[in-house]
Design an enzyme around this catalytic site. Structure first.
Site, PDB file in Angstrom:
ATOM      1  N   ARG A  89       2.966  20.069   6.158  1.00 12.79           N
ATOM      2  CA  ARG A  89       3.947  19.161   6.754  1.00 12.79           C
ATOM      3  C   ARG A  89       4.948  19.854   7.670  1.00 12.79           C
ATOM      4  NH1 ARG A  89       7.290  16.509   4.373  1.00 12.79           N
ATOM      5  NH2 ARG A  89       7.155  14.667   5.668  1.00 12.79           N
TER       6      ARG A  89
ATOM      7  N   TYR B  63       4.603  18.445  11.422  1.00 10.14           N
ATOM      8  CA  TYR B  63       5.629  17.493  11.872  1.00 10.14           C
ATOM      9  C   TYR B  63       7.002  18.141  12.013  1.00 10.14           C
ATOM     10  CZ  TYR B  63       2.372  14.436   9.176  1.00 10.14           C
ATOM     11  OH  TYR B  63       1.294  13.804   8.617  1.00 10.14           O
TER      12      TYR B  63
ATOM     13  N   ARG C 292       3.399   7.738  -0.213  1.00 14.84           N
ATOM     14  CA  ARG C 292       4.449   8.745  -0.361  1.00 14.84           C
ATOM     15  C   ARG C 292       5.521   8.364  -1.391  1.00 14.84           C
ATOM     16  NH1 ARG C 292       5.876  12.038   3.967  1.00 14.84           N
ATOM     17  NH2 ARG C 292       4.822  10.517   5.300  1.00 14.84           N
TER      18      ARG C 292
ATOM     19  N   CYS D 105      -1.657  33.810   9.727  1.00 11.48           N
ATOM     20  CA  CYS D 105      -1.428  34.433  11.040  1.00 11.48           C
ATOM     21  C   CYS D 105      -1.198  33.386  12.115  1.00 11.48           C
ATOM     22  CB  CYS D 105      -2.604  35.331  11.395  1.00 11.48           C
ATOM     23  SG  CYS D 105      -2.800  36.617  10.171  1.00 11.48           S
ATOM     24  N   GLU D 106      -0.063  32.719  12.048  1.00  2.00           N
ATOM     25  CA  GLU D 106       0.365  31.707  13.015  1.00  2.00           C
ATOM     26  C   GLU D 106       1.880  31.691  12.973  1.00  2.00           C
ATOM     27  OE1 GLU D 106      -1.472  29.536  14.856  1.00  2.00           O
ATOM     28  OE2 GLU D 106      -3.448  29.876  13.946  1.00  2.00           O
TER      29      GLU D 106
ATOM     30  N   GLU E 280       0.835  -1.215   0.000  1.00  2.00           N
ATOM     31  CA  GLU E 280       0.000   0.000   0.000  1.00  2.00           C
ATOM     32  C   GLU E 280       0.865   1.259   0.000  1.00  2.00           C
ATOM     33  OE1 GLU E 280      -1.953  -0.334   3.783  1.00  2.00           O
ATOM     34  OE2 GLU E 280      -3.192  -2.033   3.204  1.00  2.00           O
TER      35      GLU E 280
HETATM   36  C1  LIG Z   1      -1.129   6.252   5.052  1.00  2.00           C
HETATM   37  C2  LIG Z   1      -1.260   4.805   4.809  1.00  2.00           C
HETATM   38  C3  LIG Z   1      -0.533   4.188   3.786  1.00  2.00           C
HETATM   39  C4  LIG Z   1       0.478   4.911   2.942  1.00  2.00           C
HETATM   40  O1  LIG Z   1       1.593   5.313   3.687  1.00  2.00           O
HETATM   41  P1  LIG Z   1       2.848   5.977   2.944  1.00  2.00           P
HETATM   42  O2  LIG Z   1       3.779   6.276   4.058  1.00  2.00           O
HETATM   43  O3  LIG Z   1       2.370   7.200   2.265  1.00  2.00           O
HETATM   44  O4  LIG Z   1       3.390   4.969   1.990  1.00  2.00           O
HETATM   45  C5  LIG Z   1      -0.754   2.836   3.569  1.00  2.00           C
HETATM   46  N1  LIG Z   1      -1.638   2.133   4.318  1.00  2.00           N
HETATM   47  C6  LIG Z   1      -2.340   2.698   5.304  1.00  2.00           C
HETATM   48  C7  LIG Z   1      -3.292   1.883   6.082  1.00  2.00           C
HETATM   49  C8  LIG Z   1      -2.172   4.044   5.588  1.00  2.00           C
HETATM   50  O5  LIG Z   1      -2.870   4.598   6.586  1.00  2.00           O
END
Ligand SMILES: *Cc1c(COP(=O)(O)O)cnc(C)c1O
Length: 423
Positions: free
Chosen positions: A320, A324, A284, A350-351, A281
């Site tokens: 980001r 973070y 990024r 304004c932060e 999955e």
């Molecule tokens: C956010 C997420 C991803 C993707 O994460 P990346 O760091 O962008 O690769 C995959 N699976 C689940 C369940 C997520 O919440």
């Protein structure tokens, strides 16, 4: 000058190009701030996943939340990807982009009954279920539709992904997944529920992971569980090893997708699980370094302690850094002959948290266009309208071609759903 991340982003003479397009020209034509993505760079990031998994039953499910523009989803759908979604809104986007619902995996810790219903009706491939309570509700919803929901349980392997606490998800203290110790029992229960069909196991330990070892640790824990669950009489078809592979924002050296998957396959084969279908999955790592955020310099504000370069993109456009304290590279799209000075690059919101980069050596003048690098992931999808700022336009480039894939929001767009009280 070398830039981190993408071979598709490079200076030609004084000007920064993404693919075959001069970036400063785009701001002249389409305004600022502006997200620009390269289709070639996205497909080039996908190729090593597909290559490393070829010859095995597998599915690469692009994690929609990283960048959910329809044209981005369409690009991955046409390349054969499935999708990892976390809401029915993302499901609607995948379908609108031409994605195949039978390749969709529905993740997330808080699915509503309505979302479950929609996903079952659309025919998604699998739900990644994160708690016993969710599983019971999902069974009820599926049974009420005279259907069965195909399910993987997201297990929490309790490994430290070594990443920022906000993007670490596989530790005991995180809200995600089912505790390792409860997994076998929960699978046993799943097998008895009328609306549930167990098809797999899932884990996702975090994001921006830059080493192989946390993945191998999680894999070992998952394989232990697969063996225990099957010994308890519940067959597991596929293993979903999540996303999370990091990218180079500055000097990180994450493994490539081939390298990571090669190491995982070695371990899977060594433990005798080579026949199992694999799901990944990634979010990024497919889009992060395929995009930049372009922003125009409004004013320079030199000071005794700090000097500020005020730009027209803020934390509402790119969250980001504020969320973070993330480092994102910032460069000038045109290298002139000004000398570099150290600036904090800040937005108009304004932060005090509204900064894009701190202590950056930049040769810059008012009117220049800066590029915030690696902005293809978790950029536009996290953008808001704070300070009544319309969200940026988005462009896709491929070679010399440029397409507007989202128009800039106008101010009237921002309050068109609001109502004044009666007089
Ligand atoms: C956010 C997420 C991803 C993707 O994460 P990346 O760091 O962008 O690769 C995959 N699976 C689940 C369940 C997520 O919440």
């Amino acid at each position: 000058m070398t830039l981190p991340g993408s071979p598709f982003l490079a200076y030609r003479g004084p000007d920064l190009f993404l693919d075959e397009v001069r970036l400063s020209d785009l701001v002249r034509q389409h305004g600022s701030p502006l997200y620009v993505y390269s289709r070639r760079a996205m497909l080039a990031a996908l190729a090593p996943y597909q290559h490393a998994l070829s010859g095995r039953a597998h599915l690469v499910c692009y994690a929609v939340k990283a960048n959910s523009n329809l044209a981005v989803l369409q690009t991955f759908a046409q390349a054969g990807c499935g999708f990892d979604i976390v809401s029915s809104g993302e499901l609607a986007r995948v379908l609108a982009a031409g994605g195949d619902p039978s390749k969709v995996i529905f993740s997330g810790v808080g699915k509503t009954r309505a979302e479950m219903r929609e996903a079952i009706e659309a025919g998604v491939r699998c739900f990644n279920v994160e708690s016993t309570a969710e599983m019971e509700v999902l069974s009820e919803v599926a049974a009420s539709l005279q259907s069965k929901a195909r399910v993987s349980l997201r297990v929490n392997p309790d490994v430290d992904a070594g990443t920022h606490p906000y993007i670490s998800t596989g530790l005991k203290g995180n809200k995600f997944g089912i505790a390792h110790e409860l997994a076998v029992e929960t699978y046993r229960r799943a097998a008895t529920l009328p609306g549930i069909e167990v098809v797999g196991i899932d884990c996702h330990i975090g994001s921006q992971i830059t080493e192989v070892s946390p993945y191998l640790d999680a894999l070992d824990r998952v394989l232990d569980l697969v063996e225990a669950i099957e010994a308890a009489g519940v067959p597991i078809h596929h293993m979903d090893l999540g996303g999370g592979l990091g990218i180079t924002y500055t000097d990180e050296t994450p493994p490539t997708a081939d390298e990571l998957i090669g190491r995982l396959l070695e371990r899977i084969d060594a433990r005798g699980h080579g026949q199992r279908e694999l799901v990944f999955e990634p979010g990024r790592s497919l889009v992060g370094n395929a995009g930049v955020l372009l922003t125009e310099v409004l004013f320079l504000k030199p000071g005794e302690q700090k000097s500020f370069c005020v730009v027209d993109a803020g934390m509402n456009d790119l969250m980001r850094p504020a969320l973070y304290e993330a480092y994102m590279g910032i460069v000038n799209t045109h290298q002139g002959d000004t000398t570099a000075q150290v600036w904090d690059v800040v937005g108009p919101v304004c932060e005090s948290g509204d900064w894009l980069g701190r202590d950056r050596a930049l040769a810059v003048q008012a009117g220049d266009v800066l590029a915030v690098l690696s902005a293809g992931a978790y950029g536009m999808t996290m953008a808001s309208n704070y300070n009544t700022r319309g969200r940026a336009a988005e462009l896709m480039v491929d070679g010399h071609q440029v397409w507007v894939i989202r128009e800039r929001e106008t101010v009237t767009d921002l309050f068109k759903l609001e109502h004044r009280l009666p007089a």
